[in-house]
Design a protein around this motif. Structure first.
Motif, mmCIF file in Angstrom:
data_model
loop_
_atom_site.group_PDB
_atom_site.id
_atom_site.type_symbol
_atom_site.label_atom_id
_atom_site.label_comp_id
_atom_site.label_asym_id
_atom_site.label_seq_id
_atom_site.Cartn_x
_atom_site.Cartn_y
_atom_site.Cartn_z
ATOM 1 N N ARG A 151 -27.037 17.617 28.996
ATOM 2 C CA ARG A 151 -26.158 18.368 28.104
ATOM 3 C C ARG A 151 -25.560 17.409 27.084
ATOM 4 N NH1 ARG A 151 -21.820 21.085 31.610
ATOM 5 N NH2 ARG A 151 -21.137 21.859 29.598
ATOM 6 N N VAL A 152 -25.411 17.892 25.859
ATOM 7 C CA VAL A 152 -24.836 17.023 24.820
ATOM 8 C C VAL A 152 -23.360 17.353 24.652
ATOM 9 C CG1 VAL A 152 -27.014 16.709 23.609
ATOM 10 C CG2 VAL A 152 -25.524 18.626 22.972
ATOM 11 N N LEU A 153 -22.608 16.368 24.134
ATOM 12 C CA LEU A 153 -21.174 16.557 23.920
ATOM 13 C C LEU A 153 -20.911 17.490 22.747
ATOM 14 C CD1 LEU A 153 -20.144 12.821 24.308
ATOM 15 C CD2 LEU A 153 -19.456 14.673 25.852
ATOM 16 N N GLY A 154 -21.751 17.385 21.706
ATOM 17 C CA GLY A 154 -21.561 18.226 20.525
ATOM 18 C C GLY A 154 -20.350 17.810 19.709
ATOM 19 N N ILE A 155 -20.089 16.489 19.622
ATOM 20 C CA ILE A 155 -18.939 15.996 18.859
ATOM 21 C C ILE A 155 -19.404 14.938 17.858
ATOM 22 C CG2 ILE A 155 -17.252 16.485 20.681
ATOM 23 C CD1 ILE A 155 -17.308 13.478 21.390
ATOM 24 N N ASN A 159 -23.981 10.059 18.259
ATOM 25 C CA ASN A 159 -25.223 9.306 18.083
ATOM 26 C C ASN A 159 -25.011 7.850 17.660
ATOM 27 O OD1 ASN A 159 -26.866 11.558 18.726
ATOM 28 N ND2 ASN A 159 -26.505 12.381 16.683
ATOM 29 N N LEU A 160 -23.772 7.392 17.690
ATOM 30 C CA LEU A 160 -23.499 5.995 17.350
ATOM 31 C C LEU A 160 -24.101 5.056 18.392
ATOM 32 C CD1 LEU A 160 -19.714 6.223 16.327
ATOM 33 C CD2 LEU A 160 -21.603 5.587 14.797
ATOM 34 N N SER A 161 -24.371 3.827 17.973
ATOM 35 C CA SER A 161 -24.818 2.807 18.915
ATOM 36 C C SER A 161 -23.704 2.557 19.932
ATOM 37 C CB SER A 161 -25.120 1.522 18.139
ATOM 38 O OG SER A 161 -25.507 0.507 19.011
ATOM 39 N N GLY A 162 -24.082 2.428 21.191
ATOM 40 C CA GLY A 162 -23.086 2.225 22.251
ATOM 41 C C GLY A 162 -22.751 3.504 22.995
ATOM 42 N N VAL A 163 -23.331 4.641 22.575
ATOM 43 C CA VAL A 163 -23.113 5.931 23.256
ATOM 44 C C VAL A 163 -24.423 6.329 23.938
ATOM 45 C CG1 VAL A 163 -22.401 8.340 23.007
ATOM 46 C CG2 VAL A 163 -21.468 6.592 21.453
ATOM 47 N N TYR A 164 -24.361 6.598 25.242
ATOM 48 C CA TYR A 164 -25.554 6.931 26.016
ATOM 49 C C TYR A 164 -25.246 8.093 26.956
ATOM 50 C CZ TYR A 164 -26.378 2.054 24.666
ATOM 51 O OH TYR A 164 -26.491 0.890 23.967
ATOM 52 N N SER A 165 -26.277 8.820 27.321
ATOM 53 C CA SER A 165 -26.080 9.802 28.392
ATOM 54 C C SER A 165 -26.151 9.067 29.721
ATOM 55 C CB SER A 165 -27.158 10.888 28.340
ATOM 56 O OG SER A 165 -28.412 10.357 28.755
ATOM 57 N N SER A 322 -9.977 15.800 26.645
ATOM 58 C CA SER A 322 -11.266 16.337 26.212
ATOM 59 C C SER A 322 -11.732 15.576 24.970
ATOM 60 C CB SER A 322 -11.100 17.834 25.895
ATOM 61 O OG SER A 322 -12.328 18.388 25.500
ATOM 62 N N PRO A 323 -12.950 15.036 24.974
ATOM 63 C CA PRO A 323 -13.398 14.227 23.829
ATOM 64 C C PRO A 323 -13.544 15.061 22.556
ATOM 65 C CG PRO A 323 -15.218 14.622 25.360
ATOM 66 C CD PRO A 323 -13.983 15.140 26.020
ATOM 67 N N GLN A 324 -12.995 14.547 21.459
ATOM 68 C CA GLN A 324 -13.091 15.224 20.167
ATOM 69 C C GLN A 324 -14.050 14.514 19.226
ATOM 70 O OE1 GLN A 324 -9.120 15.442 18.475
ATOM 71 N NE2 GLN A 324 -9.056 17.634 18.874
ATOM 72 N N GLU A 325 -14.041 13.177 19.294
ATOM 73 C CA GLU A 325 -14.864 12.394 18.371
ATOM 74 C C GLU A 325 -15.041 10.985 18.918
ATOM 75 O OE1 GLU A 325 -14.808 10.786 13.714
ATOM 76 O OE2 GLU A 325 -13.162 12.011 14.472
ATOM 77 N N VAL A 326 -16.276 10.455 18.797
ATOM 78 C CA VAL A 326 -16.502 9.039 19.075
ATOM 79 C C VAL A 326 -16.193 8.293 17.780
ATOM 80 C CG1 VAL A 326 -18.131 7.265 19.818
ATOM 81 C CG2 VAL A 326 -18.301 9.573 20.769
ATOM 82 N N LEU A 327 -15.277 7.339 17.850
ATOM 83 C CA LEU A 327 -14.817 6.624 16.661
ATOM 84 C C LEU A 327 -15.717 5.426 16.382
ATOM 85 C CD1 LEU A 327 -11.060 6.719 17.683
ATOM 86 C CD2 LEU A 327 -12.200 8.221 16.025
ATOM 87 N N ALA A 328 -15.995 5.201 15.095
ATOM 88 C CA ALA A 328 -16.931 4.151 14.704
ATOM 89 C C ALA A 328 -16.207 2.878 14.288
ATOM 90 C CB ALA A 328 -17.807 4.643 13.556
ATOM 91 N N THR A 329 -16.912 1.754 14.422
ATOM 92 C CA THR A 329 -16.416 0.476 13.908
ATOM 93 C C THR A 329 -16.400 0.539 12.378
ATOM 94 O OG1 THR A 329 -18.705 -0.312 14.102
ATOM 95 C CG2 THR A 329 -17.185 -0.926 15.866
#
Length: 504
Positions: A151-155, A159-165, A322-329
């Motif tokens: 299942r995907v997070l949908g946030i 798809n940033l580097s460092g994010v994995y299932s 609840s995750p809203q967004e993966v923040l980028a460098t």
């Protein structure tokens, strides 16, 4: 001996084993002579031997085959698997430091060695041979191919580097060929795991385990080397709901609490007043919550305090986020944290829903692992599929609208439950097949060629199946390599290397 088609009714709910909360956890394995209560045994048959096939060689596939072979003295079952090697999530899902859970492979091996059972690995159904072609070759086809996606997070930022299932990460350290090149970046100090299930705890434990413990397991050589260089020393496990809704089980939590070199960090405020809330809870939930409360609120003994103070690593549980967004460098390429919506619970118990409060917080981390569940995929356009639920529509394993087609395991009911759930579910489907043979819904009087027909199709398409004796050669090579390294086995992770080993 009873006459042709005679039925000996014998028992249904016999689930006496303990699963450990993981979808592929250990449970009691039935002996070959035991007929579960409520199931019927077909002791003999005067009609021609039914030819049946099972697609998928994980627990669902093997338990389905086992039950049919045990309760129909003439049936022949062929098992098809897309990988050269069998056993599905028992091989590729069970944590390397849980070898006892893999003992079920012994029973599956016994089934595969039956003279009425054949294994054909390296065959992708839907590509190398279609379901329609299988249905022409067999009296019945059972789809037991599991859940090969997540299942995907949908946030934003997923798809940033460092994010994995977590599924890919588990596949990586367990030698699943499709994940062998994952190369997760373990150069950060803090990892965030989204999810509060046993898979999430598995991943946390592998990230934080002392290397000497892992070196004695069948973890892959490549992942062991990467973990040896890991800088991760802190792992947060984050869930949308509260302590009373966690999906992991007490065995896994206790393992985590007792993990050498790692200190549990639980916020006492998360557990205040929970003793009253669990007074009438079912015993497993009560014991699990009591262990969390004890860890969070009670002062440990002097020796434990000393050990924990010296621990170089730590882990903790965070709730109602609840995750809203993966923040980028700054360069926009890598994960540097996750923005979380704080939640409140509406309702209680397992049915409680997490509702955003409007407040947010940011958690810093360089590694994000999403452990929010697995998902089945459609196999072939000829097979009905409910994309929303991720299952094949069925009734007791009979695929809706397609007589002679059946399903078992996760693709039948969704990716939930322990191995005993899959076992009983697979027996239920197998029973439907046996009943349909008995009453003539499946006409076994017309002979079917089985692998005779399928083998010709595969040859014409340049596909060479792997037999169970071929697998046993691969198995022997893995065990020999492992012995040289002081491990139970060294898994071969490249399918081409597996095929070369057996002369394909």
């Amino acid at each position: 001996m009873a006459g042709a088609g005679a039925r000996v009714p014998l028992g249904r709910c016999w689930a006496g084993g303990k699963g450990n909360g993981r979808p592929w956890a250990l449970a009691l394995t039935p002996s070959l002579s035991f007929t579960p209560p409520g199931f019927t045994r077909w002791l003999s048959s005067a009609s021609p031997a039914p030819r049946l096939c099972v697609v998928g060689s994980g627990p669902a596939g093997f338990y389905t085959a086992q039950h049919i072979l045990k309760h129909h003295g003439g049936a022949r079952v062929d098992i098809y698997e897309k990988l050269p090697v069998p056993f599905g999530l028992v091989r590729f899902g069970v944590a390397p430091d849980h070898p006892e859970v893999k003992n079920v492979i012994n029973a599956f091996t016994q089934t595969a060695r039956s003279e009425r059972c054949a294994y054909y690995g390296n065959v992708t159904v839907g590509r190398d041979v279609t379901v329609a072609e299988l249905r022409q070759a067999y009296h019945a086809v059972v789809l037991s191919y599991g859940a090969e996606d997540n299942r995907v997070l949908g946030i934003p930022g997923e798809n940033l580097s460092g994010v994995y299932s977590a599924r890919a990460f588990v596949g990586w350290y367990n030698g699943l060929p499709e994940n062998r090149d994952l190369k997760p970046d373990l150069s950060c100090e803090t990892a965030l795991i989204l999810g509060h299930g046993n898979v999430a705890l598995d991943v946390a434990r592998i990230l934080l385990s002392p290397l000497p413990l892992l070196r004695k397991t069948d973890i892959t050589d490549g992942s062991l080397a990467a973990l040896a260089c890991s800088k991760v020393k802190r792992v947060w496990l984050v869930g949308r709901r509260g302590p009373l809704q966690v999906a992991f089980t007490i065995k896994e939590l206790r393992e985590m609490i007792n993990l050498p070199g790692a200190r549990p960090v639980l916020n006492p405020a998360d557990f205040a007043g929970l003793e009253n809330a669990i007074k009438d809870a079912p015993r497993p939930r009560k014991r699990l919550t009591e262990l969390m409360i004890k860890t969070a609120l009670e002062k440990p003994g002097e020796k434990t305090m000393e050990v924990q103070a010296a621990a170089p690593r730590e882990w903790g549980l965070k709730f109602q986020r609840s995750p809203q967004e993966v923040l980028a460098t700054a360069d926009g390429r890598r994960a540097r944290g996750v923005r979380m919506a704080l939640t409140r619970l509406e309702g209680s118990g397992d049915s409680a829903k997490a509702v955003p409060t409007g407040d947010v917080e940011e958690l810093e981390c360089g590694l994000v692992l999403s452990s929010i569940g697995y998902r089945s995929l459609p196999l072939d356009p000829a097979v009905p599929f409910d994309s929303r639920r991720g299952v094949i529509p069925n009734s007791s394993g009979r695929v809706e609208g397609v007589p002679g087609l059946y399903c078992s395991g996760w693709v039948k009911r969704g990716p939930t439950g322990v191995i005993i759930t899959t076992m009983n579910d697979s027996f239920d489907t197998a029973q439907s097949v046996l009943e349909d043979l008995q009453v003539g819904v499946l006409d076994a009087s017309a002979s079917r060629e089985g692998f005779g027909a399928v083998g010709s199709i595969l040859r014409s398409r340049g596909v060479r199946p792997v037999s169970f004796s071929d697998w046993e050669k691969i198995d022997a090579a893995e065990v020999a390599r492992g012995k040289a390294a002081g491990k139970p086995r060294e898994k071969i992770v490249d399918p081409q290397e597996m095929l070369q080993l057996i002369g394909h």
